[in-house]
Design a protein around this motif. Sequence first.
Motif, PDB file in Angstrom:
ATOM      1  N   ASP A  53       0.827  -1.200   0.000  1.00 46.44           N
ATOM      2  CA  ASP A  53       0.000   0.000   0.000  1.00 46.44           C
ATOM      3  C   ASP A  53       0.863   1.253   0.000  1.00 46.44           C
ATOM      4  N   ASN A  54       0.264   2.394   0.357  1.00 47.81           N
ATOM      5  CA  ASN A  54       0.982   3.668   0.305  1.00 47.81           C
ATOM      6  C   ASN A  54       2.157   3.715   1.281  1.00 47.81           C
ATOM      7  N   ALA A  55       2.112   2.906   2.329  1.00 44.14           N
ATOM      8  CA  ALA A  55       3.216   2.867   3.293  1.00 44.14           C
ATOM      9  C   ALA A  55       4.183   1.733   3.002  1.00 44.14           C
ATOM     10  N   GLY A  56       3.984   1.024   1.866  1.00 40.72           N
ATOM     11  CA  GLY A  56       4.843  -0.108   1.532  1.00 40.72           C
ATOM     12  C   GLY A  56       4.513  -1.356   2.298  1.00 40.72           C
ATOM     13  N   VAL A  57       3.342  -1.414   2.937  1.00 32.35           N
ATOM     14  CA  VAL A  57       2.952  -2.543   3.787  1.00 32.35           C
ATOM     15  C   VAL A  57       2.065  -3.497   2.994  1.00 32.35           C
ATOM     16  N   PHE A  58       2.267  -4.790   3.220  1.00 37.41           N
ATOM     17  CA  PHE A  58       1.433  -5.811   2.598  1.00 37.41           C
ATOM     18  C   PHE A  58       1.083  -6.867   3.641  1.00 37.41           C
ATOM     19  N   THR A  59       0.023  -7.637   3.369  1.00 43.33           N
ATOM     20  CA  THR A  59      -0.406  -8.718   4.249  1.00 43.33           C
ATOM     21  C   THR A  59      -0.714  -9.943   3.409  1.00 43.33           C
ATOM     22  N   LEU A  60      -0.215 -11.121   3.887  1.00 44.60           N
ATOM     23  CA  LEU A  60      -0.420 -12.374   3.164  1.00 44.60           C
ATOM     24  C   LEU A  60      -0.827 -13.467   4.135  1.00 44.60           C
ATOM     25  N   ASN A  61      -1.690 -14.368   3.704  1.00 43.10           N
ATOM     26  CA  ASN A  61      -2.003 -15.605   4.425  1.00 43.10           C
ATOM     27  C   ASN A  61      -1.226 -16.729   3.761  1.00 43.10           C
ATOM     28  N   LEU A  62      -0.148 -17.162   4.428  1.00 45.37           N
ATOM     29  CA  LEU A  62       0.751 -18.152   3.855  1.00 45.37           C
ATOM     30  C   LEU A  62       0.254 -19.568   4.132  1.00 45.37           C
ATOM     31  N   PRO A  63       0.476 -20.498   3.220  1.00 41.44           N
ATOM     32  CA  PRO A  63       0.179 -21.913   3.488  1.00 41.44           C
ATOM     33  C   PRO A  63       1.107 -22.450   4.563  1.00 41.44           C
ATOM     34  N   PRO A  64       0.781 -23.593   5.110  1.00 36.57           N
ATOM     35  CA  PRO A  64       1.641 -24.174   6.154  1.00 36.57           C
ATOM     36  C   PRO A  64       3.037 -24.463   5.626  1.00 36.57           C
ATOM     37  N   GLY A  65       4.035 -24.386   6.505  1.00 40.35           N
ATOM     38  CA  GLY A  65       5.390 -24.723   6.138  1.00 40.35           C
ATOM     39  C   GLY A  65       6.197 -23.513   5.708  1.00 40.35           C
ATOM     40  N   ASN A  66       7.453 -23.777   5.339  1.00 43.08           N
ATOM     41  CA  ASN A  66       8.341 -22.721   4.869  1.00 43.08           C
ATOM     42  C   ASN A  66       7.950 -22.295   3.454  1.00 43.08           C
TER      43      ASN A  66
END
Length: 584
Positions: A53-66
């Motif tokens: 976004d405008n502040a360079g922030v993002f959000t992700l829901n990652l699958p299990p594991g690395n």
Amino acid sequence: MLKKGMFLLLTLLHGFCLWSQNSLRGTVTGSDGAPLVGATVLVKNTNIGAVADNAGVFTLNLPPGNQTLIVSYTGFGSREVAVMAGMRDVEITLEEGVTLRETVVTALGITRSEKSLGYAVAQVDGADVSKVRDANIVNQLAGRAAGVTVIGSSGNLGSSARVTIRGLRSISGNNQPLFVVDGVPMDNSNFTNFVQTLGAYGALEDSQFDYGNAIQDLNPSDIETISVLKGQAAAALYGSRGANGVIMITTKKGGKARKGIGVTVNSSLTFEQISVLPKYQFKYGGGVDLLPYGYTDNSSFYKVPYIELGSNGDTLGVYTSFDLTPVYGVDESNGTRFATSTDQHFEHLANSGYAFPNGFGQNQPNLFYRNWNSWDEWDTRNFGRSILWEAGDDPRKFFETGVTSNHNVSFEGGGEHSTFRLSYNRYDQKGIYPNSHQERNSLGFNGSLDMSKKFSAAVGINYVNTRTLGRSATGYDARGGLNPAQNFSQWWHMHLRFEFRRPETIRKPRWHHAHVEPPRPQRPQTAILGQPLLDAFQKLPARRARPRVRQRGAELENQQLAHPERARTAGLLQRIPRRANRCR
């Protein structure tokens, strides 16, 4: 009970899936700490991603594991970041990548960044001009660079193309830019004279044909780039020759340190048809009128006796039958209307110097006349025969579908200190005019050799062989047969038909008789109106011949040499002073 159990099980599974996903929050910044708005973050090997976004922030829901994140941003180098299972926050910094700068070829073949230039330069990729190949490479510049105007001659075999940059600078001189091919200046002037450029009528037949220009011999498949240098500042290094601008053409070269020899083969096939023609009328035939040509043996088509009267009412001749013949006192289609009944036309003749003591005979819905080929004994099918007075062939029927094939093969290679490229091009074009064809064979070679670290040698050779048959005149054609397009628009008579479609059946090169005199038509009118198909096959070998004039000592003959169309028309109207009224 069973339904409630299933519902509870699905709810637990859904909650387990949500619990097993890892919610990751991160920031993307540049090396200076500034947030990168719109940076793309993608989980590798999945379709899961987010945008900062405008502040360079993002959000992700990652699958299990690395997992591995792929982060990219325009102007910065992409980066892969490893994320361990259970991580909640991550900070990512991207390094500024190498910014690509557009380069152009300037005067003397020097490569410069386009932004560093103080003048306008437009560049055209060689792939763009070779997609749809044209006989003249100049035509391919149309619409590809601002300020560049290209005027070509579509449909005419091997015709030249004229190009100007930013308008005209001279009202009398040459306004075309200087072409430079691999550092060699070339002129794009036409191989014709000033008369053809004006579209005027020339004394010699060669003055009416457009033989093209030198640049059209370039093979489009050999062109790497084209740079258009606009203005005097861009072309200053070429002096006065570059006053109208410069078009720099760089041809393809071989590549160094190439393993083996590269082979490139490409072919193209295009078709063309006539697009725009004037709207022709099919209501009136040619000539001034359809007038009777009488016989005293009752052997002609109309078995109706008539008396020919003079201007003072005196009897000039008495005949037992007659044929109707066109009188070509004018060159355009301005004669008797088609679908005219015999009663209508005979009434018109009765008011134009003829008397019919026994009446007009049986009324017919149409007229019959003696065509031009009915007076020639060698034409056994039409000799002495009258045919229906009706509309003839549509001029559009004369033009054919043009077919152009282009085949190119090239070989390129090189070593650590040398390069080479060899190409061959075969160009074949069947024109829209009958019996018109052009073939061109091009052979090109480029080679270079590094003699030392500071000295290299290069050589470029091009061989072009062009053969053309059936060029059409582009200027005013007062003799007829050389410019079919003008023939149809200015001289063509709408009752005529195309004859002699095969060359072996052509026997007599003259037609369109001016008027009828015994025992057959005299003074055939061939200088203005020609038989298009006949001329397409018979006049070609004689186009370079010097005109021959036969002196007959008459003053009218001298007038014909200066103004042939005016002299012929005047002579015909003098012979029929009271027969110029037209039956509509």
